[in-house]
Design an enzyme around this catalytic site. Structure first.
Site, PDB file in Angstrom:
ATOM      1  CE  LYS A  15      50.677  11.059  37.185  1.00 11.75           C
ATOM      2  NZ  LYS A  15      51.224   9.880  37.834  1.00 11.75           N
ATOM      3  CD  GLU A  72      58.710  23.918  30.410  1.00 15.58           C
ATOM      4  OE1 GLU A  72      58.596  22.758  30.041  1.00 15.58           O
ATOM      5  OE2 GLU A  72      58.552  24.890  29.662  1.00 15.58           O
ATOM      6  CB  CYS A 107      56.792  25.328  26.846  1.00 11.44           C
ATOM      7  SG  CYS A 107      57.881  26.704  26.852  1.00 11.44           S
TER       8      CYS A 107
END
Ligand code: NAG
Ligand code: NAG
Ligand code: NAG
Length: 460
Positions: A156, A80, A189
């Site tokens: 997405k 991320e 997360c």
């Protein structure tokens, strides 16, 4: 157009059909990436400058992808915030965002780069997946004009192969899809804490096999350290978890791994250097179908069948990550004690800092000093060794994440302990273990407030 609010944090999955049939096991890679982050600024940089920085990060990710492919990987998960970092305001993030179209459009950015405007990052990731015949999981921000209204965070993916079957959960936020190596789901997360849609919907209802998990997780000792916590999640949820963390030691961000319901296959935890790290392992594609798949645990059974623990010591309070635990010093039976102090602690209540979620947990913890005020604090090493132990509680729920952290923040290898069906975390091999923390971390999902809010390890 008002640009003050942007939905953030979108997992983009670049998919490519592999020319293989169903696989019993698959080769999974996660890459812990030391993100090259931009200089802090209040005023947005130009789109070109933003792209320059993102390309530097993608250059590093590309090397990791190629190395993983060379070693036979079918999929690679990258972290991320892995493409531009986290030091932004709502305004300064703008040059780093792209419009990510609805996955229903069936778009291959590498083949049709201009179909949805200027989307160079999606194009490059798409080509990376296509040219290397690998699934690439990457995380970038999505931007939608939203007329001042805050749009919820969502996930997405880009569909590269028409034959892949997609399931759309009723709540569009979470995605599952079929691959030659079972059904996969994606969380980032903090999603891992939530009932809806993450844990119950994706894991239980959709029966996913593997969770692709890009994170920017900063370790909060003693209970929310990435590797022990995420490996416990894989056990509690009965799935493969492919966790790729960002790496930044000054932010306490490290800890990636490939975890299965039975064991930690491989992990990386490095607080010494600033290097990235590629990890590979071969988990089972459909762990639920394996004879070794762990049986369901009744986290209430054992403890409710024995007399409650009673102690001559009086209880005292101690804080762990803003929660007030009740502690009891462990000092009842005759035995050989070192100077080191251990305490049993319990907490049952709503955690309210950096997110709201209901916890029920129980732990055995090493304490640095006999000063009661410090009992909740995290400690790095211990010398006392436990030959035999058993920890259980009368938990009222299903999701209990068992953790054992040893001196030096090492994980206890699975051969040294077991989780029995009646809800005990107990020693197995008799090898004495220098335990720092042993915990049963329970989440009471039904008591959570409707919105969990911002959670641990989540920067924005
Ligand atoms: C940050 O600023 C310094 C000094 O102006 C410059 O040398 C460096 O390249 C910049 N870093 C990035 C990532 O832009
Ligand atoms: C780690 O993050 C901090 C704060 O965001 C930043 O100042 C630092 O440069 C980062 N370290 C590396 C090695 O990128
Ligand atoms: C304490 O340690 C000594 C020496 O290692 C051993 O002989 C003795 O049996 C131990 N006592 C208990 C109660 O474990």
């Amino acid at each position: 157009m008002i640009r003050s609010y942007f939905p953030k944090c979108v997992a983009v999955v670049a998919l490519l059909a592999l020319s293989v049939g169903a696989l019993d096991t698959f080769s999974a890679a996660v890459y812990e990436h030391t993100v090259i982050i931009p200089n802090r600024t209040e005023t947005p940089v130009s789109k070109e400058e933003g792209l320059l920085l993102m390309n530097k990060n993608i250059d590093v990710l590309e090397k990791a992808v190629k190395l993983a492919v060379k070693q036979g990987a079918h999929i690679i998960v990258t972290p991320e915030d892995g493409i531009y970092g986290w030091v932004f305001t709502r305004e300064s993030i703008y040059p780093y965002l792209e419009d990510i179209p609805d996955p229903g459009v069936n778009w291959i950015p590498c083949r049709e780069p201009w179909r949805f405007g200027n989307t160079p990052v999606q194009q490059r990731l798409s080509c990376l997946a296509k040219d290397n015949s690998i699934y690439v999981v990457a995380n970038i921000g999505d931007m939608k004009p939203c007329n001042g209204k805050l749009v919820a965070r969502y996930h997405k993916y880009n569909l590269f192969a028409p034959e892949i079957q997609f399931d759309f959960p009723k709540d569009s936020e979470l995605v599952t899809f079929n691959t030659p190596f079972g059904k996969s789901g994606i969380f980032t997360c903090f999603d891992i804490f939530s009932h809806d849609p993450a844990v119950v919907v994706v894991v239980d209802e959709f029966q996913v096999d593997s969770i692709l998990y890009p994170i920017a997780w900063y370790n909060v000792l003693p209970l929310l350290s990435a590797v022990p916590f995420h490996s416990a999640c894989a056990k509690a949820m009965g799935v493969n978890l492919l966790a790729a963390n960002t790496h930044n030691t000054s932010m306490h961000m490290t800890g990636s791994g490939i975890y299965t319901p039975e064991a930690v296959k491989v992990y990386h935890y490095d607080v010494e250097t600033e290097s990235g790290q590629l990890l590979l392992s071969d988990p089972k594609s459909q762990p639920r179908r394996e004879p070794t798949y762990p049986e369901a645990v009744d986290w209430h059974a054992y403890a409710s069948s024995v007399k409650p623990f009673s102690s001559e010591q009086s209880d005292f309070p101690g804080m762990i990550y803003f929660d007030e635990f009740t502690f009891t010093e462990l000092k009842r039976n005759p035995g050989n004690y070192t100077d080191e102090v251990y305490a049993l602690g319990a907490f049952d209540g709503l955690h309210t800092v950096e997110g709201q979620y209901y916890l029920q947990l129980e732990l055995l913890k090493y304490c640095q000093t006999t000063d009661l005020e410090t009992y909740g604090e995290a400690v790095g090493s211990a010398f006392t060794r436990f030959e035999d132990f058993s920890l259980s509680g009368t938990f009222g729920m299903h999701y209990v994440f068992p953790q054992i952290i040893l001196s030096g923040s090492q994980l206890a290898p699975e051969r040294h302990y077991e989780i029995s069906r009646d809800g005990r975390l107990r020693s197995r091999s008799g090898a004495p273990l220098p335990v720092l923390v042993m915990a049963l971390y329970g989440r009471v999902l039904e008591k959570d407030p409707p919105c969990l809010g911002q959670g641990p390890g989540k920067f924005q």
